[in-house]
Design a protein around this motif. Sequence first.
Motif, PDB file in Angstrom:
ATOM      1  N   VAL A 165       0.857  -1.185   0.000  1.00 59.16           N
ATOM      2  CA  VAL A 165       0.000   0.000   0.000  1.00 59.16           C
ATOM      3  C   VAL A 165       0.891   1.232   0.000  1.00 59.16           C
ATOM      4  CG1 VAL A 165      -1.813   1.260   1.204  1.00 59.16           C
ATOM      5  CG2 VAL A 165      -1.813  -1.244   1.229  1.00 59.16           C
ATOM      6  N   PRO A 166       0.830   2.045  -1.045  1.00 58.22           N
ATOM      7  CA  PRO A 166       1.701   3.226  -1.116  1.00 58.22           C
ATOM      8  C   PRO A 166       1.428   4.189   0.038  1.00 58.22           C
ATOM      9  CG  PRO A 166       0.666   2.765  -3.238  1.00 58.22           C
ATOM     10  CD  PRO A 166      -0.022   1.903  -2.238  1.00 58.22           C
ATOM     11  N   ALA A 167       2.462   4.933   0.381  1.00 61.84           N
ATOM     12  CA  ALA A 167       2.319   5.909   1.456  1.00 61.84           C
ATOM     13  C   ALA A 167       1.306   6.984   1.109  1.00 61.84           C
ATOM     14  CB  ALA A 167       3.679   6.536   1.764  1.00 61.84           C
ATOM     15  N   SER A 168       1.060   7.176  -0.186  1.00 58.19           N
ATOM     16  CA  SER A 168       0.111   8.207  -0.613  1.00 58.19           C
ATOM     17  C   SER A 168      -1.339   7.792  -0.385  1.00 58.19           C
ATOM     18  CB  SER A 168       0.306   8.510  -2.110  1.00 58.19           C
ATOM     19  OG  SER A 168       0.114   7.330  -2.887  1.00 58.19           O
ATOM     20  N   VAL A 169      -1.593   6.513  -0.083  1.00 54.16           N
ATOM     21  CA  VAL A 169      -2.954   6.017   0.137  1.00 54.16           C
ATOM     22  C   VAL A 169      -3.206   5.863   1.633  1.00 54.16           C
ATOM     23  CG1 VAL A 169      -4.577   4.133  -0.273  1.00 54.16           C
ATOM     24  CG2 VAL A 169      -2.962   4.796  -2.059  1.00 54.16           C
ATOM     25  N   THR A 170      -4.184   6.586   2.137  1.00 55.41           N
ATOM     26  CA  THR A 170      -4.580   6.466   3.533  1.00 55.41           C
ATOM     27  C   THR A 170      -5.680   5.414   3.644  1.00 55.41           C
ATOM     28  OG1 THR A 170      -4.051   8.789   3.959  1.00 55.41           O
ATOM     29  CG2 THR A 170      -5.490   7.687   5.539  1.00 55.41           C
ATOM     30  N   VAL A 171      -5.410   4.343   4.359  1.00 53.43           N
ATOM     31  CA  VAL A 171      -6.355   3.239   4.497  1.00 53.43           C
ATOM     32  C   VAL A 171      -7.078   3.351   5.835  1.00 53.43           C
ATOM     33  CG1 VAL A 171      -6.637   0.739   4.527  1.00 53.43           C
ATOM     34  CG2 VAL A 171      -4.894   1.775   3.071  1.00 53.43           C
ATOM     35  N   ASP A 172      -8.398   3.327   5.778  1.00 53.56           N
ATOM     36  CA  ASP A 172      -9.229   3.409   6.986  1.00 53.56           C
ATOM     37  C   ASP A 172      -9.468   1.992   7.511  1.00 53.56           C
ATOM     38  OD1 ASP A 172     -11.186   3.775   8.921  1.00 53.56           O
ATOM     39  OD2 ASP A 172     -12.201   5.364   7.814  1.00 53.56           O
ATOM     40  N   ARG A 173      -8.616   1.538   8.415  1.00 55.76           N
ATOM     41  CA  ARG A 173      -8.711   0.177   8.934  1.00 55.76           C
ATOM     42  C   ARG A 173      -9.982  -0.050   9.749  1.00 55.76           C
ATOM     43  NH1 ARG A 173      -5.499  -2.920   5.833  1.00 55.76           N
ATOM     44  NH2 ARG A 173      -3.625  -1.727   5.330  1.00 55.76           N
ATOM     45  N   ALA A 174     -10.471   0.979  10.411  1.00 51.64           N
ATOM     46  CA  ALA A 174     -11.716   0.849  11.174  1.00 51.64           C
ATOM     47  C   ALA A 174     -12.890   0.573  10.234  1.00 51.64           C
ATOM     48  CB  ALA A 174     -11.966   2.119  11.984  1.00 51.64           C
ATOM     49  N   ARG A 175     -12.882   1.215   9.080  1.00 51.13           N
ATOM     50  CA  ARG A 175     -13.948   0.990   8.103  1.00 51.13           C
ATOM     51  C   ARG A 175     -13.877  -0.430   7.522  1.00 51.13           C
ATOM     52  NH1 ARG A 175     -15.850   5.618   3.989  1.00 51.13           N
ATOM     53  NH2 ARG A 175     -16.244   6.488   6.045  1.00 51.13           N
ATOM     54  N   ILE A 176     -12.655  -0.910   7.316  1.00 51.09           N
ATOM     55  CA  ILE A 176     -12.485  -2.289   6.838  1.00 51.09           C
ATOM     56  C   ILE A 176     -13.044  -3.271   7.858  1.00 51.09           C
ATOM     57  CG2 ILE A 176     -10.787  -4.064   6.259  1.00 51.09           C
ATOM     58  CD1 ILE A 176      -8.995  -1.815   5.206  1.00 51.09           C
TER      59      ILE A 176
ATOM     60  N   ARG B   9      -7.360   1.636  -7.256  1.00 46.88           N
ATOM     61  CA  ARG B   9      -7.637   1.550  -5.825  1.00 46.88           C
ATOM     62  C   ARG B   9      -8.470   0.313  -5.478  1.00 46.88           C
ATOM     63  NH1 ARG B   9      -6.659   6.227  -2.796  1.00 46.88           N
ATOM     64  NH2 ARG B   9      -5.811   7.938  -4.037  1.00 46.88           N
ATOM     65  N   ALA B  10      -9.437  -0.032  -6.340  1.00 46.15           N
ATOM     66  CA  ALA B  10     -10.239  -1.233  -6.096  1.00 46.15           C
ATOM     67  C   ALA B  10      -9.367  -2.480  -6.139  1.00 46.15           C
ATOM     68  CB  ALA B  10     -11.367  -1.328  -7.117  1.00 46.15           C
ATOM     69  N   ALA B  11      -8.432  -2.519  -7.097  1.00 45.20           N
ATOM     70  CA  ALA B  11      -7.519  -3.655  -7.187  1.00 45.20           C
ATOM     71  C   ALA B  11      -6.590  -3.706  -5.979  1.00 45.20           C
ATOM     72  CB  ALA B  11      -6.709  -3.563  -8.480  1.00 45.20           C
ATOM     73  N   LEU B  12      -6.182  -2.550  -5.502  1.00 44.47           N
ATOM     74  CA  LEU B  12      -5.350  -2.487  -4.298  1.00 44.47           C
ATOM     75  C   LEU B  12      -6.105  -3.046  -3.097  1.00 44.47           C
ATOM     76  CD1 LEU B  12      -2.739  -1.551  -2.916  1.00 44.47           C
ATOM     77  CD2 LEU B  12      -3.816   0.686  -2.598  1.00 44.47           C
ATOM     78  N   ALA B  13      -7.383  -2.692  -2.985  1.00 40.88           N
ATOM     79  CA  ALA B  13      -8.208  -3.217  -1.895  1.00 40.88           C
ATOM     80  C   ALA B  13      -8.309  -4.736  -1.975  1.00 40.88           C
ATOM     81  CB  ALA B  13      -9.602  -2.589  -1.951  1.00 40.88           C
ATOM     82  N   ALA B  14      -8.527  -5.256  -3.178  1.00 39.30           N
ATOM     83  CA  ALA B  14      -8.649  -6.705  -3.354  1.00 39.30           C
ATOM     84  C   ALA B  14      -7.349  -7.408  -2.996  1.00 39.30           C
ATOM     85  CB  ALA B  14      -9.054  -7.022  -4.787  1.00 39.30           C
ATOM     86  N   ALA B  15      -6.222  -6.846  -3.411  1.00 37.25           N
ATOM     87  CA  ALA B  15      -4.935  -7.463  -3.123  1.00 37.25           C
ATOM     88  C   ALA B  15      -4.604  -7.405  -1.639  1.00 37.25           C
ATOM     89  CB  ALA B  15      -3.841  -6.776  -3.942  1.00 37.25           C
ATOM     90  N   ASP B  16      -4.882  -6.274  -1.028  1.00 35.30           N
ATOM     91  CA  ASP B  16      -4.568  -6.102   0.388  1.00 35.30           C
ATOM     92  C   ASP B  16      -5.449  -6.973   1.281  1.00 35.30           C
ATOM     93  OD1 ASP B  16      -2.979  -4.834   2.382  1.00 35.30           O
ATOM     94  OD2 ASP B  16      -4.668  -3.519   2.881  1.00 35.30           O
ATOM     95  N   GLN B  17      -6.655  -7.279   0.818  1.00 29.99           N
ATOM     96  CA  GLN B  17      -7.598  -8.094   1.600  1.00 29.99           C
ATOM     97  C   GLN B  17      -7.756  -9.493   1.001  1.00 29.99           C
ATOM     98  OE1 GLN B  17      -8.908  -7.142   4.509  1.00 29.99           O
ATOM     99  NE2 GLN B  17      -7.694  -5.279   4.285  1.00 29.99           N
ATOM    100  N   ALA B  18      -6.728  -9.981   0.295  1.00 26.90           N
ATOM    101  CA  ALA B  18      -6.811 -11.279  -0.384  1.00 26.90           C
ATOM    102  C   ALA B  18      -7.068 -12.428   0.582  1.00 26.90           C
ATOM    103  CB  ALA B  18      -5.534 -11.531  -1.178  1.00 26.90           C
ATOM    104  N   ASP B  19      -6.647 -12.293   1.838  1.00 24.94           N
ATOM    105  CA  ASP B  19      -6.875 -13.360   2.818  1.00 24.94           C
ATOM    106  C   ASP B  19      -8.326 -13.400   3.290  1.00 24.94           C
ATOM    107  OD1 ASP B  19      -4.247 -14.100   2.660  1.00 24.94           O
ATOM    108  OD2 ASP B  19      -3.615 -12.922   4.403  1.00 24.94           O
ATOM    109  N   ALA B  20      -9.050 -12.309   3.105  1.00 27.41           N
ATOM    110  CA  ALA B  20     -10.423 -12.231   3.601  1.00 27.41           C
ATOM    111  C   ALA B  20     -11.462 -12.239   2.495  1.00 27.41           C
ATOM    112  CB  ALA B  20     -10.604 -10.964   4.453  1.00 27.41           C
ATOM    113  N   VAL B  21     -11.109 -11.746   1.307  1.00 26.28           N
ATOM    114  CA  VAL B  21     -12.081 -11.573   0.234  1.00 26.28           C
ATOM    115  C   VAL B  21     -11.643 -12.359  -1.003  1.00 26.28           C
ATOM    116  CG1 VAL B  21     -13.203  -9.905  -1.279  1.00 26.28           C
ATOM    117  CG2 VAL B  21     -12.740  -9.300   1.102  1.00 26.28           C
TER     118      VAL B  21
END
Length: 303
Positions: A79-90, A263-275
């Motif tokens: 996840v690039p530093a330029s992307v702020t990920v809201d872990r609480a929302r996840i 960004r959608a692909a980044l979400a899918a890759a980052d959550q590959a263990d769950a989704v």
Amino acid sequence: PRDGLRGAEPGSRPRDTDRAANLGRDQVLVIPVVARAEWLPDDARPVLIGLRSALLAVALAGEHGARLARGLGDKTPVVPASVTVDRARIKKALAHTQPVLGDHESKLLLSAYGVPITRQAVATTPSAAVRLAKTCGFPVEMKPWSADVGADGEARVLETDIKNAPDVRRAFAAVASRAGLPVGVPVIVRVTPPAGRAVSARIETLGSLGSVLVLDVPGADGPLAAPVPLAREDATVLVGHVQATRTGEAPPDREALADLLWRAALAAADQADAVETIELLRVVVAEKGAVVVDARAERKKRR
């Protein structure tokens, strides 16, 4: 490439292209260019006709080289530093235990990575739906808050162009009935999406290719695909197939769509263990901006 390349006839002597597969990294394949077809040489060498064909060949070779360098299949997502990920929302999106995440939960997950989504909320009563509609601003749209509504049922259960409070109360019951659900189930109230070009996308695992994003553009020559995590260059190539639907119409915001898909692909890759899969059932690409209107996701199956 395409119609600009003249090759050898069947049964002719070995050609330059026959040797291309055996070229090493530091070797060069030279293909002549002629201005007009009548100037083609008499031998069987492949020849490019015209400057446009030559430039296209160079561009395609460059894209192919970049693709080989990036490789195929799954990579460890960063996840690039330029992307702020809201872990609480996840965490909120994945809190439900059902195997399929409905529209609302899927959008929560996507929005955690900055994917633009329609502004919406869930109402459990007609009065709450009226309050939400006033907050969103009329006209609004409504549909059931349920993961049981499949991809093919979104248009059937959706109520659109709701302009006042009485319409909201009527739609509260109507959308549940259309979905075959008990009247009184919670509903989603959302803003009316902007006008624009509608496309869809799906992120899934395809055998040895690994995770792949498949973009479906109505009118394009079949689906378009690229590996996930999605490179910015791949996103730009994919969205180049999205054109205005009518002559004189403003071009869709392809840059915004490219960023949305990335960004959608980044979400899918980052959550590959769950989704397992993420479906962007409807994405509207407006003159300015792009937004996910309908979404759905499947959780990873427990082994």
